[in-house]
Design an enzyme around this catalytic site. Sequence first.
Site, PDB file in Angstrom:
ATOM      1  N   THR A  40       0.830  -1.203   0.000  1.00  0.00           N
ATOM      2  CA  THR A  40       0.000   0.000   0.000  1.00  0.00           C
ATOM      3  C   THR A  40       0.864   1.253   0.000  1.00  0.00           C
ATOM      4  O   THR A  40       0.587   2.225  -0.721  1.00  0.00           O
ATOM      5  CB  THR A  40      -0.925  -0.002   1.229  1.00  0.00           C
ATOM      6  OG1 THR A  40      -1.770  -1.144   1.174  1.00  0.00           O
ATOM      7  CG2 THR A  40      -1.765   1.262   1.280  1.00  0.00           C
ATOM      8  N   HIS A  43       2.217   1.882  -3.422  1.00  0.00           N
ATOM      9  CA  HIS A  43       1.213   2.484  -4.301  1.00  0.00           C
ATOM     10  C   HIS A  43       1.092   3.981  -4.044  1.00  0.00           C
ATOM     11  O   HIS A  43       1.008   4.784  -4.990  1.00  0.00           O
ATOM     12  CB  HIS A  43      -0.147   1.818  -4.078  1.00  0.00           C
ATOM     13  CG  HIS A  43      -0.259   0.441  -4.648  1.00  0.00           C
ATOM     14  ND1 HIS A  43      -0.211   0.203  -6.001  1.00  0.00           N
ATOM     15  CD2 HIS A  43      -0.425  -0.764  -4.048  1.00  0.00           C
ATOM     16  CE1 HIS A  43      -0.341  -1.111  -6.218  1.00  0.00           C
ATOM     17  NE2 HIS A  43      -0.466  -1.703  -5.037  1.00  0.00           N
ATOM     18  N   ASP A 195       5.976 -18.832  -7.572  1.00  0.00           N
ATOM     19  CA  ASP A 195       6.338 -17.445  -7.890  1.00  0.00           C
ATOM     20  C   ASP A 195       7.195 -17.497  -9.143  1.00  0.00           C
ATOM     21  O   ASP A 195       7.444 -18.586  -9.699  1.00  0.00           O
ATOM     22  CB  ASP A 195       7.102 -16.801  -6.725  1.00  0.00           C
ATOM     23  CG  ASP A 195       6.918 -15.277  -6.673  1.00  0.00           C
ATOM     24  OD1 ASP A 195       6.153 -14.813  -5.826  1.00  0.00           O
ATOM     25  OD2 ASP A 195       7.521 -14.575  -7.514  1.00  0.00           O
ATOM     26  N   LEU A 264      -5.018  -8.949  -4.314  1.00  0.00           N
ATOM     27  CA  LEU A 264      -5.911  -8.006  -4.989  1.00  0.00           C
ATOM     28  C   LEU A 264      -5.501  -7.875  -6.455  1.00  0.00           C
ATOM     29  O   LEU A 264      -4.371  -7.504  -6.758  1.00  0.00           O
ATOM     30  CB  LEU A 264      -5.852  -6.640  -4.320  1.00  0.00           C
ATOM     31  CG  LEU A 264      -6.609  -6.485  -2.998  1.00  0.00           C
ATOM     32  CD1 LEU A 264      -6.314  -5.110  -2.393  1.00  0.00           C
ATOM     33  CD2 LEU A 264      -8.103  -6.659  -3.199  1.00  0.00           C
TER      34      LEU A 264
END
Length: 342
Positions: A40, A43, A195, A264
């Site tokens: 977050t 971002h 991954d 997300l």
Amino acid sequence: MKALVKQKAEPGLWLTDVPEPEIGPGDVLIKVLRTGICGTDLHIRAWDGWAQQAVSAPLTVGHEFVGEVVETGRDVADIKAGDLVSGEGHLVCGSCRNCLAGRRHLCRATVGLGVGRDGAFAEYVALPATNVWVHRVPVDLDIAAVFDPFGNAVHTALSFPLVGEDVLITGAGPIGIMAAAVARHAGARNVVITDVSEQRLDLARKVGVSLALNVSATSIEAGQRELGLREGFDVGLEMSGRPEALRDMIGNMTHGGRIAILGLAAEEFPVDWSRIVTSMITIKGIYGREMFETWYAMSVLLEGGLDLAPVITGRYPYQEFDAAFADAASGQGGKVILDWSV
């Protein structure tokens, strides 16, 4: 006090002086010792489309922290100066149906620390006492600083029973690796993580996964064959937010399998709903932590010997925040810590 602030509606963060926060009768003032950099925060620093919609500048950022209580409001009874604490970063209304029923993690009016109100990347942070978690047993400061994302991992991993189950985790970011450690500690038979970063897969191997797959070179089906699995995975934990990862997960679940999704996605994408229906797969969305059941589970897991030390791969004094954010944004390591005690 010094704080890391989104001063302008443009890319970047600024280390600047801001007023120390004031507390009300039900609040706690905390001297911040360490903080963890979250996706977050990346971002917000990049000022991408999500950040432009979610954040209003100026704002002190950050929500992952550990600190020492220095002052409490007059109505706070069970927290005292000197306590070592972390903070639940979701502030809830307390009056909606879910809050009144004790399901605070489902509050529709949740405000995020460091997103909807000033956060913890500062020398001091103020929080309602109801959002403060006191560490009653010794805990490493770096680990205490990342209790927030550790809680995401625990909430996701413990959504379904794990004892004796075969678990697939897509996404070996810090939270995926912590979830792998939890699943292993909780009694899963096999824990497979995927991954495309070999560095992160190596970190996952350090926490004891059964198999760390680079899906740019090896398929999940091949991983199943290597482990001798005949019917697919019982539990899936989707941590990447990547469409191809969820599709691969659905395609490799056993009938009646259960999937918890924390990752997300950047945008909508199609999935094979026919496969979900005919395989009777359960899908559960996860956001944040259950307050405070997840926090209790985190502390108990650490007391029981869960080792998260391999997840911490970067430590910087807060003055070197640019280097710390570059490290966190590289996508090659684990959690990056800022030290506010220096």
